[in-house]
Scaffold this motif. Structure first.
Motif, PDB file in Angstrom:
ATOM      1  N   MET A  73     -14.168 -50.444  -7.554  1.00 21.21           N
ATOM      2  CA  MET A  73     -15.599 -49.718  -7.561  1.00 21.21           C
ATOM      3  C   MET A  73     -16.192 -49.707  -8.962  1.00 21.21           C
ATOM      4  N   VAL A  74     -15.442 -50.289 -10.136  1.00 22.66           N
ATOM      5  CA  VAL A  74     -16.188 -50.174 -11.247  1.00 22.66           C
ATOM      6  C   VAL A  74     -16.982 -51.585 -11.237  1.00 22.66           C
TER       7      VAL A  74
ATOM      8  N   SER B 241     -15.217 -50.363  -1.164  1.00 21.05           N
ATOM      9  CA  SER B 241     -15.502 -51.692  -1.203  1.00 21.05           C
ATOM     10  C   SER B 241     -14.565 -52.504  -0.288  1.00 21.05           C
ATOM     11  N   LEU B 242     -13.553 -52.405  -0.262  1.00 15.59           N
ATOM     12  CA  LEU B 242     -12.498 -53.057   0.731  1.00 15.59           C
ATOM     13  C   LEU B 242     -12.763 -52.961   2.260  1.00 15.59           C
TER      14      LEU B 242
ATOM     15  N   HIS C 149      -7.200 -45.465  -0.117  1.00 12.78           N
ATOM     16  CA  HIS C 149      -8.099 -45.024   1.018  1.00 12.78           C
ATOM     17  C   HIS C 149      -9.038 -45.804   1.033  1.00 12.78           C
ATOM     18  N   MET C 150      -9.317 -46.464   2.172  1.00 12.18           N
ATOM     19  CA  MET C 150     -10.546 -47.285   2.628  1.00 12.18           C
ATOM     20  C   MET C 150     -11.345 -46.848   3.598  1.00 12.18           C
TER      21      MET C 150
ATOM     22  N   VAL D 282     -10.792 -58.468   6.086  1.00 15.23           N
ATOM     23  CA  VAL D 282      -9.925 -58.376   4.961  1.00 15.23           C
ATOM     24  C   VAL D 282      -8.280 -58.136   5.246  1.00 15.23           C
ATOM     25  N   ALA D 283      -8.101 -58.151   6.485  1.00 18.72           N
ATOM     26  CA  ALA D 283      -6.762 -57.585   6.913  1.00 18.72           C
ATOM     27  C   ALA D 283      -5.628 -58.334   6.493  1.00 18.72           C
TER      28      ALA D 283
END
Length: 373
Positions: A148-149, A198-199, A245-246, A264-265
């Motif tokens: 996240m940064v 993000s993910l 957590h996404m 992304v999985a």
């Protein structure tokens, strides 16, 4: 099949909870200069005692402080990392809900000196939570993931005079997170959650388009993020459970991204070295369970089947049916149940009442006991 005694738990929740009215009023008085910091903290302490009691009373094995001392789930943490400061520029995030569109604005960030951990972030906050939970309940600390940064500003937020080579930025960022994990473990933390939009956002073609426009490698960004999270937690202390957590955004019952976890999985589930994945599956915009086929043995998946976006209570039979559907891809013993996101990722909170929040948490505990207990 017994309930679990290590995180994540069969009945769990993401972390943020609706702020009570007296806490919101105290925050407003503090912002206006009518209340000092010590008095505000007393109001926060009382509210946290109450919300910890609520979590214990509904039967949860974990408890957070509801993120009651924060304005935002992520920026309150990120701005306390050494080397990072807010700027006068604004980050615009476009959200959607069933009624229409909604925009969120926050200060952008700039990386102006080497990234480092100057003091334990949320250390005093966690220590207070730790002392409230009581026996049989695990205190959980939620912080934004290292991704996240970077995701909020990308390469453009990094001063090239500080980091001519971006690899050093990533090394410093992961080292700061590793030190944070070590320090909170020393304070007694055994359950650390890295929150990461993000993910999940990267599954949305529109989000990838926006990243490409600003000059990022959107097609491979998730691989970098996975590597850096792993670097941050690879030497975590023994006994510290780490989950992620996404979600696709959560602001006043709205979301920012859509689409299943397909993009992304394979890399995410097979390579990210966390103990469990909190995933949102509350409606059709979250996609199906098929991406879970990449989850390896031993990793836990916390199914976010109960929405925090609205107060209507889910059917227990429907939850059980959807757990059965997910179990076609991941064995039932690797599954848990939770809300799809927090109830109040920002101080404003989602469009439901406290009683509706409690009813949803109670439903999760009852369902989990019937499925796994």
């Amino acid at each position: 099949m017994p309930l679990r005694d290590t995180p994540p738990f069969r009945a769990d929740h993401v972390g943020s909870l609706l702020r009570p009215a007296d806490l919101l009023a105290a925050r407003a008085r503090f912002a206006a200069g009518d209340l000092d910091a010590a008095a505000l903290r007393e109001v926060e302490d009382a509210a946290i005692r109450d919300v910890v009691r609520m979590q214990r009373d509904v039967g949860l094995q974990s408890a957070t402080d509801g993120e009651f001392r924060r304005t935002s789930w992520h920026m309150d943490f990120i701005y306390r990392l050494g080397g990072i400061r807010p700027t006068d520029d604004k980050i615009q995030v476009h959200f959607r809900n069933a009624e229409g569109d909604l925009d969120f604005e926050s200060a952008a960030l700039a990386i102006t000196s080497p990234v480092r951990l100057e003091s334990t972030i949320f250390g005093d906050d966690f220590a207070f939570l730790r002392d409230q939970v009581g026996p049989g309940v695990t205190a959980k600390l939620t912080i934004p993931s290292p991704s996240m940064v970077h995701y909020r500003g990308g390469r453009a937020a990094i001063d090239p005079a500080v980091y001519p080579d971006e690899e050093q930025f990533w090394a410093d960022l992961s080292a700061a997170y590793a030190e944070q994990a070590r320090r909170v473990h020393e304070l007694g933390c055994r359950y650390l959650q890295l929150d990461d939009t993000s993910l999940a956002y990267l599954n949305d073609p529109e989000q990838r388009r926006l990243l490409t426009e600003r000059g990022d490698d959107a097609e491979h960004q998730h691989l970098r993020y996975i590597r850096q999270i792993n670097a941050a937690i690879q030497d975590r202390p023994a006994g510290l459970s780490v989950t992620t957590h996404m979600c696709r955004g959560n602001f006043r019952s709205s979301w920012a991204a859509e689409g299943g976890y397909d993009f992304v999985a394979e890399a995410l589930f097979s390579e990210l070295a966390v103990d469990g994945f909190f995933l949102e599956f509350d409606d059709e915009r979250s996609g199906g369970f098929a991406p879970l086929r990449f989850v390896p043995p031993g990793k836990m998946v916390v199914l976010g089947l109960v929405t925090t976006k609205r107060g209507q209570l889910e059917s227990k039979d429907t939850l059980k049916r959807r757990i059965d559907e997910a179990a076609k891809y991941v064995p039932l013993e690797q599954l848990c149940l939770s809300p799809q996101c927090g109830f109040s990722s920002t101080v404003e909170g989602n469009a439901l009442t406290y009683d509706e929040e409690v009813a949803k948490l109670s439903l999760i505990v009852e369902t989990a006991q019937e499925v796994w207990g």
